[in-house]
Scaffold this active site. Sequence first.
Site, short mmCIF file in Angstrom:
data_model
loop_
_atom_site.label_atom_id
_atom_site.label_comp_id
_atom_site.label_asym_id
_atom_site.label_seq_id
_atom_site.Cartn_x
_atom_site.Cartn_y
_atom_site.Cartn_z
N ALA A 59 58.58 -40.88 -17.17
CA ALA A 59 57.43 -41.23 -16.32
C ALA A 59 56.24 -40.45 -16.85
O ALA A 59 56.40 -39.36 -17.38
CB ALA A 59 57.72 -40.84 -14.86
N ASP A 263 12.75 -0.73 -22.41
CA ASP A 263 11.90 -0.29 -21.30
C ASP A 263 12.66 0.64 -20.37
O ASP A 263 13.88 0.67 -20.39
CB ASP A 263 11.51 -1.50 -20.44
CG ASP A 263 10.50 -2.37 -21.14
OD1 ASP A 263 9.95 -1.92 -22.14
OD2 ASP A 263 10.29 -3.49 -20.65
N LYS A 285 7.62 2.92 -19.58
CA LYS A 285 6.71 3.82 -18.86
C LYS A 285 7.37 4.23 -17.56
O LYS A 285 8.00 3.44 -16.88
CB LYS A 285 5.39 3.12 -18.59
CG LYS A 285 5.55 1.85 -17.78
CD LYS A 285 4.21 1.29 -17.41
CE LYS A 285 4.37 -0.18 -17.04
NZ LYS A 285 3.19 -0.88 -16.73
N GLY A 316 13.63 -5.39 -19.12
CA GLY A 316 14.25 -5.64 -17.82
C GLY A 316 14.03 -7.09 -17.42
O GLY A 316 13.01 -7.69 -17.77
N GLY A 317 15.00 -7.66 -16.72
CA GLY A 317 14.84 -9.02 -16.22
C GLY A 317 14.72 -10.02 -17.34
O GLY A 317 15.50 -10.00 -18.29
N ALA A 347 14.16 -10.55 -11.91
CA ALA A 347 14.37 -9.80 -10.67
C ALA A 347 14.44 -10.71 -9.44
O ALA A 347 15.26 -10.49 -8.55
CB ALA A 347 13.27 -8.76 -10.50
N MET A 398 6.20 -5.90 -8.63
CA MET A 398 5.31 -4.74 -8.76
C MET A 398 4.42 -4.56 -7.54
O MET A 398 3.28 -4.13 -7.66
CB MET A 398 4.43 -4.87 -10.02
CG MET A 398 5.24 -4.92 -11.28
SD MET A 398 4.21 -5.14 -12.74
CE MET A 398 4.12 -6.91 -12.87
N GLY A 427 17.56 -3.69 -7.13
CA GLY A 427 18.43 -4.86 -6.98
C GLY A 427 19.55 -4.88 -8.01
O GLY A 427 19.32 -4.60 -9.18
N1 SAH Z 1 10.51 -8.98 -16.64
C1 SAH Z 1 10.97 -8.44 -15.38
C2 SAH Z 1 9.84 -8.02 -14.50
C3 SAH Z 1 9.03 -6.90 -15.01
S1 SAH Z 1 7.79 -6.40 -13.89
C4 SAH Z 1 11.86 -9.46 -14.71
O1 SAH Z 1 11.93 -10.61 -15.12
O2 SAH Z 1 12.52 -9.09 -13.74
C5 SAH Z 1 8.56 -5.08 -13.05
C6 SAH Z 1 8.86 -5.45 -11.61
O3 SAH Z 1 10.01 -6.26 -11.55
C7 SAH Z 1 9.18 -4.27 -10.74
O4 SAH Z 1 8.01 -3.62 -10.29
C8 SAH Z 1 9.92 -4.93 -9.61
O5 SAH Z 1 9.04 -5.58 -8.73
C9 SAH Z 1 10.70 -6.00 -10.34
N2 SAH Z 1 12.05 -5.56 -10.67
C10 SAH Z 1 12.62 -5.49 -11.88
N3 SAH Z 1 13.90 -5.09 -11.80
C11 SAH Z 1 14.17 -4.91 -10.50
C12 SAH Z 1 15.32 -4.51 -9.76
N4 SAH Z 1 16.47 -4.21 -10.37
N5 SAH Z 1 15.23 -4.47 -8.42
C13 SAH Z 1 14.08 -4.77 -7.79
N6 SAH Z 1 12.97 -5.15 -8.44
C14 SAH Z 1 13.00 -5.23 -9.77
#
Ligand code: SAH
Length: 495
Positions: A59, A263, A285, A316-317, A347, A398, A427
């Site tokens: 089957a 950064d 910074k 970051g992000g 973020a 920011m 976060g």
């Molecule tokens: N390129 C980044 C943003 C850079 S501007 C991105 O895409 O996330 C930096 C700002 O991003 C911070 O002042 C804050 O408002 C936010 N940010 C970045 N990482 C964060 C985190 N882990 N938790 C909360 N806010 C965050």
Amino acid sequence: MTASPATTASSRLFPPRLFPLFADLRGRRVLVVGAGSVAARKIRALLDTGAAIVVVAVAAGDEVLALAADGRIELALAAFDETQLDDAWFVVAATNDVVTNARIAAAAEARRVFANVVDDAALSTVQLPAVVNRGRLQVAISSAGAAPMLARHVRAQIETLLDESLGDLLELFERHRDAIRARWSDLPQRRRWFERVLTGVVPRLVRAKQHIAADIALQDALDNDAVEHQGSVVLVGAGPGDPGLLTLRALRALNEADVILHDHLVSADVLALARRDATFIDVGKQAGQHRVEQDGIHALMIEHAQRGARVVRLKGGDPFVFGRGGEELEALRAEGIRYEVVPGITAANACAAYAGIPLTHRDHAQSVRLVTAHCGKSADRLDWNGLAQDRQTLAFYMGVAGLERIRDRLVAHGRAASTPFAIVENGSRADQRVVTGTLAELPEIARDHAVRSPALLILGEVAALADELHWFGAPPLSGRCHDLPVPSLPLERAA
Ligand code: SAH
């Protein structure tokens, strides 16, 4: 008894290991006995090999029936008998009856046909490995049937390491195979040439799907022998902090990097995943401290790339969301330096997800705006009328220092003072804090809880959902501190 050198060597390896083979099954008869889901899995693995697959079963399940209907396999609804092994090169016993499976294995052994018996390493004369595929490039992993789960675990690790473009790279090399052999008849020389090409520009072009340019670069490397060794820059989004939120591409770039410019927003956990012997340069910074200016970052990237380094510019992000990624690419382009961009989780995405706040919601918000208002001048240029419209979610980057202005302008332009907000500090990191309230008290609540950067402000009806849907870290802190029943840790921290 004197042991020959061969037996001495093999006895050290006892039990013996399997010999890896890659079989050319094109047009060759492969018998599969059984047609349930296990058999279907094996058949799927065989489909792209060009084997003439014959399935015998009393089957058949839906998947096998569909393959037979499509003409991709031949299906005989019959019981197994030995003559079905005639002309077969290989048999897979995948019935759910151990007696039948054993009978198939014995018949195959007698006819010297290799047999794989599912879930029975002892009866199998060949085993099917766990495989990582990149086109025709394949990595096969075997645990000799001793620990298939371990093989699968290793497979998952290799999956993360190998770029998807390797299959295309293989096709490119095959197209030039004869020319490469003709150019380098001496094997060590050919090998050295390959090494140079593989660390040069060609794989990068293939990864960027610039197939014609890759072809030309390979041709160049053949004609001139000299492989272009210009460095490159990968702009990589490191996400919000949790290293689990890196993309595979980001991880691979970090593995390959010679120089990493990062950064301060890039978490230590993410940096820990990078190649150990890369040079790390902190260009971030930190409020009040010295930092490398944007022009200085451009100069550093260019300098290292021009020296031939594989530079990762780690941000970051996401590099293109308030990350000055555009300016950096312009600077690289002006110098003719190759670049790639690897997006990261920004973020707004990360903070929303880790706070249990859906950025859009059928009932509350049909759009999202990513906004930055870090100084008076940029705040003045914002479209406050548009931002004050309801049924949209605002994510302010920011914004910690300008909360009073944000509240005043939004309310002045008509956004309800009762609009919920959530501030997400750090976060996705171990020390994430979420503070919630309504727009009316936004700056006061943030001050009470001593919210610090990095923090993201999410404003809109959806922000209220954090109270119910939060799942990560501590529950949200809501309202002003004097409303709180018990003074909590953040208060102590603020002190
Ligand atoms: N390129 C980044 C943003 C850079 S501007 C991105 O895409 O996330 C930096 C700002 O991003 C911070 O002042 C804050 O408002 C936010 N940010 C970045 N990482 C964060 C985190 N882990 N938790 C909360 N806010 C965050």
